[in-house]
Design a protein around this motif. Structure first.
Motif, short mmCIF file in Angstrom:
data_model
loop_
_atom_site.label_atom_id
_atom_site.label_comp_id
_atom_site.label_asym_id
_atom_site.label_seq_id
_atom_site.Cartn_x
_atom_site.Cartn_y
_atom_site.Cartn_z
N THR A 57 0.83 -1.20 0.00
CA THR A 57 0.00 0.00 0.00
C THR A 57 0.87 1.25 0.00
N GLU A 58 1.85 1.28 0.86
CA GLU A 58 2.75 2.44 0.92
C GLU A 58 3.52 2.61 -0.37
N TRP A 62 0.39 5.15 -2.23
CA TRP A 62 0.61 6.44 -1.57
C TRP A 62 1.51 7.35 -2.35
#
Length: 63
Positions: A57-58, A62
């Protein structure tokens, strides 16, 4: 196809033999970045409690 909203809630990733959502996270990020039309793609990721899913996810969502 372009999407305004994507909700990631599968596959399962909360037990050791589950495949997790890494491929889904990556594929969604690719589709969102490849958008040609106007607007943005919003991504909702449900239940991201696994360490590797947080890293994906990071890394991919992001940015």
């Amino acid at each position: 196809m372009e999407w305004d909203l994507v909700m990631i809630d599968a596959p399962k990733g909360y037990f050791a033999k589950a495949s997790g959502r890494m491929a889904t996270i990556f594929s969604t990020a690719v589709m969102a970045r490849d958008r040609k039309g106007s607007g943005v793609t919003h991504v909702f990721l449900h239940d991201v409690d696994q360490k590797v899913e947080k890293i994906y996810t990071e890394e991919f969502l992001w940015r």
